[in-house]
Write a protein that holds these residues in place. Structure first.
Motif, PDB file in Angstrom:
ATOM      1  N   VAL A  59      32.443  55.470  59.574  1.00 39.32           N
ATOM      2  CA  VAL A  59      33.855  55.778  59.849  1.00 39.32           C
ATOM      3  C   VAL A  59      34.673  55.626  58.576  1.00 39.32           C
ATOM      4  N   MET A  87      27.293  63.988  59.609  1.00 41.68           N
ATOM      5  CA  MET A  87      28.692  63.583  59.469  1.00 41.68           C
ATOM      6  C   MET A  87      29.703  64.614  59.968  1.00 41.68           C
ATOM      7  N   ALA A  88      29.226  65.820  60.369  1.00 47.33           N
ATOM      8  CA  ALA A  88      30.170  66.884  60.729  1.00 47.33           C
ATOM      9  C   ALA A  88      31.053  66.491  61.916  1.00 47.33           C
ATOM     10  N   GLY A  89      30.468  65.847  62.922  1.00 44.88           N
ATOM     11  CA  GLY A  89      31.234  65.501  64.119  1.00 44.88           C
ATOM     12  C   GLY A  89      32.357  64.527  63.818  1.00 44.88           C
ATOM     13  N   LEU A  90      32.019  63.450  63.135  1.00 39.80           N
ATOM     14  CA  LEU A  90      33.011  62.416  62.834  1.00 39.80           C
ATOM     15  C   LEU A  90      34.134  62.982  61.960  1.00 39.80           C
ATOM     16  N   LEU A  92      35.226  66.077  61.823  1.00 39.11           N
ATOM     17  CA  LEU A  92      36.111  66.958  62.603  1.00 39.11           C
ATOM     18  C   LEU A  92      36.914  66.160  63.627  1.00 39.11           C
ATOM     19  N   GLU A  93      36.320  65.072  64.157  1.00 44.07           N
ATOM     20  CA  GLU A  93      37.086  64.217  65.071  1.00 44.07           C
ATOM     21  C   GLU A  93      38.294  63.591  64.370  1.00 44.07           C
ATOM     22  N   MET A  94      38.104  63.186  63.095  1.00 47.22           N
ATOM     23  CA  MET A  94      39.143  62.451  62.375  1.00 47.22           C
ATOM     24  C   MET A  94      40.089  63.362  61.581  1.00 47.22           C
ATOM     25  N   ARG A  95      39.724  64.608  61.427  1.00 50.71           N
ATOM     26  CA  ARG A  95      40.495  65.533  60.603  1.00 50.71           C
ATOM     27  C   ARG A  95      41.921  65.693  61.124  1.00 50.71           C
ATOM     28  N   GLU A  96      42.891  65.740  60.229  1.00 54.16           N
ATOM     29  CA  GLU A  96      44.256  66.100  60.615  1.00 54.16           C
ATOM     30  C   GLU A  96      44.509  67.546  60.192  1.00 54.16           C
TER      31      GLU A  96
ATOM     32  N   ALA B 118      31.164  71.179  65.373  1.00 56.98           N
ATOM     33  CA  ALA B 118      30.021  70.262  65.329  1.00 56.98           C
ATOM     34  C   ALA B 118      29.532  70.015  66.751  1.00 56.98           C
ATOM     35  N   MET B 121      25.931  67.414  67.734  1.00 54.44           N
ATOM     36  CA  MET B 121      25.883  66.078  67.146  1.00 54.44           C
ATOM     37  C   MET B 121      25.094  65.059  67.952  1.00 54.44           C
ATOM     38  N   TYR B 224      34.219  68.407  73.486  1.00 55.62           N
ATOM     39  CA  TYR B 224      35.599  68.854  73.710  1.00 55.62           C
ATOM     40  C   TYR B 224      36.025  69.810  72.604  1.00 55.62           C
ATOM     41  N   LYS B 226      39.035  70.762  69.890  1.00 57.37           N
ATOM     42  CA  LYS B 226      40.210  70.214  69.190  1.00 57.37           C
ATOM     43  C   LYS B 226      40.578  71.163  68.061  1.00 57.37           C
ATOM     44  N   ILE B 231      33.555  70.195  69.358  1.00 54.15           N
ATOM     45  CA  ILE B 231      33.046  68.917  68.838  1.00 54.15           C
ATOM     46  C   ILE B 231      32.291  68.151  69.920  1.00 54.15           C
ATOM     47  N   THR B 232      31.102  67.657  69.602  1.00 51.27           N
ATOM     48  CA  THR B 232      30.419  66.694  70.456  1.00 51.27           C
ATOM     49  C   THR B 232      30.405  65.379  69.703  1.00 51.27           C
ATOM     50  N   TYR B 236      30.762  57.250  67.606  1.00 46.61           N
ATOM     51  CA  TYR B 236      31.456  56.265  66.773  1.00 46.61           C
ATOM     52  C   TYR B 236      32.821  55.953  67.357  1.00 46.61           C
ATOM     53  N   VAL B 238      36.403  55.782  66.768  1.00 47.80           N
ATOM     54  CA  VAL B 238      37.298  56.322  65.735  1.00 47.80           C
ATOM     55  C   VAL B 238      38.657  55.643  65.836  1.00 47.80           C
TER      56      VAL B 238
END
Lengths: 238, 238
Positions: A59, A87-90, A92-96, B118, B121, B224, B226, B231-232, B236, B238
């Motif tokens: 993270v 690392m692609a998922g994390l 994109l999850e955290m991207r602004e 992604a 994942m 989901y 976003k 994204i899957t 982690y 976040v």
């Protein structure tokens, strides 16, 4: 304007990177990644800035990469395919609003398969035995359903010191659905330094050499061994 | 002494080949493959001999490649990973004493995934909907078990003129196990000319644009959408 490349570098040997992955690294001002994976691409890094972190710092690593990418060209590297347990998922999850491009790579099961023959020629699945973020009951359920469905099964993260028995237990689940002569491959460090592979059957399988850098592939009901090669037929009349 | 490289050229765009695949093509005196796939690597072929054959000529194509490899360096090419629904299996089944090396590539599901975000994942499977060599009942059984196991599902060969309804029927099977808001991606010609992708949900899914050059990816229960990305989560915090 910065940019973040999420790069799958493939199994580790430079020859198994895509040209696109090489170009992304070369174009980047900063390379971010787990220390051991950065070493694989050392010849490409030269005098670039490197932000390397230990295991389980995922993270924090992604946060740093996104922050740097606001005004620099950055690559964050994963082995294999960045989009499969990478690392692609994390990111994109955290991207602004950072610009992000995912560059796929050769995933570990493909690399391992190529060394032992052609085990993945039919419907197949990837299952990670790591229970850090997945309940073990769900892992076992997936192994059981995949075995029932006669999928070829590639096990990622098959064994670690913290869970020495999961692999044995999952192989027992698979034995309930497959014959004893089903081929099983253990491939360690596929297509990089330290490569080693052994082909067993479900009957002769021995997990003593398996570690976190290994992939274990279990064939389907049609898989067989010929001249030391693990083959799953696609179904053509030969 | 000849040699046969079984080369996965990746999705089609030259940038997504591995360096090893490029070297194998360059080293080869003869290139063997399906006409359309040979076109993808035309810039690398130059004045080499080419043996190209139409679809469904797989057994004949492999026979020729093995024969030529007795005294020449030959590459037989597949798109994606030669070891996943490619030519590696048939070559190794038919091989006598020819030297063969399988070179893995970026498989179609990895290529498709990288375009839409992604999605792969977590634990995932590849299923081909082609019934040329697999009974449709077995295909449906695998789709059902994969859906029950909450695997992310990548469908290869999702639709053709000869079986216009399989995809619809398989999506109905998946709907029995997943919620209507589960993301579904259709990616056509991933990472090559003519690339096009659409992200649906199980509820809004429309198969009218799907063809043999498409991959369909269905998320798991945690997937989901976003900012237009599929994204899957790996799991982690976040």
């Amino acid at each position: 304007m910065g940019k973040l490349y999420v790069v799958g570098i493939g199994p580790g040997g430079l020859d198994y990177m895509t040209l696109k992955a090489v170009k992304a690294i070369e174009e980047s001002e900063v390379i971010v990644g787990y220390t051991k994976y950065i070493e694989f691409i050392n010849p490409l890094i030269k005098d670039k800035a490197v932000v390397s972190t230990g295991m389980r710092g995922e993270v924090e690593r992604c946060k740093q990469a996104l922050e740097l990418a606001k005004d620099k060209v950055v690559s964050i590297v994963s082995t294999g395919d960045a989009g499969i347990y990478g690392m692609a998922g994390l990111i994109l999850e955290m991207r602004e609003d950072e610009e992000v491009e995912v560059i796929p790579g050769v995933t570990a099961s493909s690399a391992a398969a190529s060394i032992v023959g052609a085990p993945l020629m039919h419907d197949n699945c990837n299952i990670s035995l790591s229970d850090l973020m997945t309940p073990y009951d769900l892992i076992k359920k997936r192994v059981s359903l995949a075995a029932e469905g006669d999928f070829i099964i590639s096990l990622y993260n098959p064994k670690s010191h913290g869970r020495p028995l999961y692999l044995k237990e999952c192989m027992d689940i698979i034995r309930n659905h497959r014959q004893g002569n089903t081929p099983v491959a253990v491939v360690k460090n596929a297509l990089r330094d330290g490569e080693k592979s052994t082909i067993f059957t479900l009957e002769t399988f021995d997990d003593s050499e398996v570690d976190m850098f290994s992939i274990v592939i279990i064939g389907n009901s049609k898989s067989y061994i010929k001249d030391g090669q693990f083959i799953t037929p696609r179904g053509y009349q030969v």
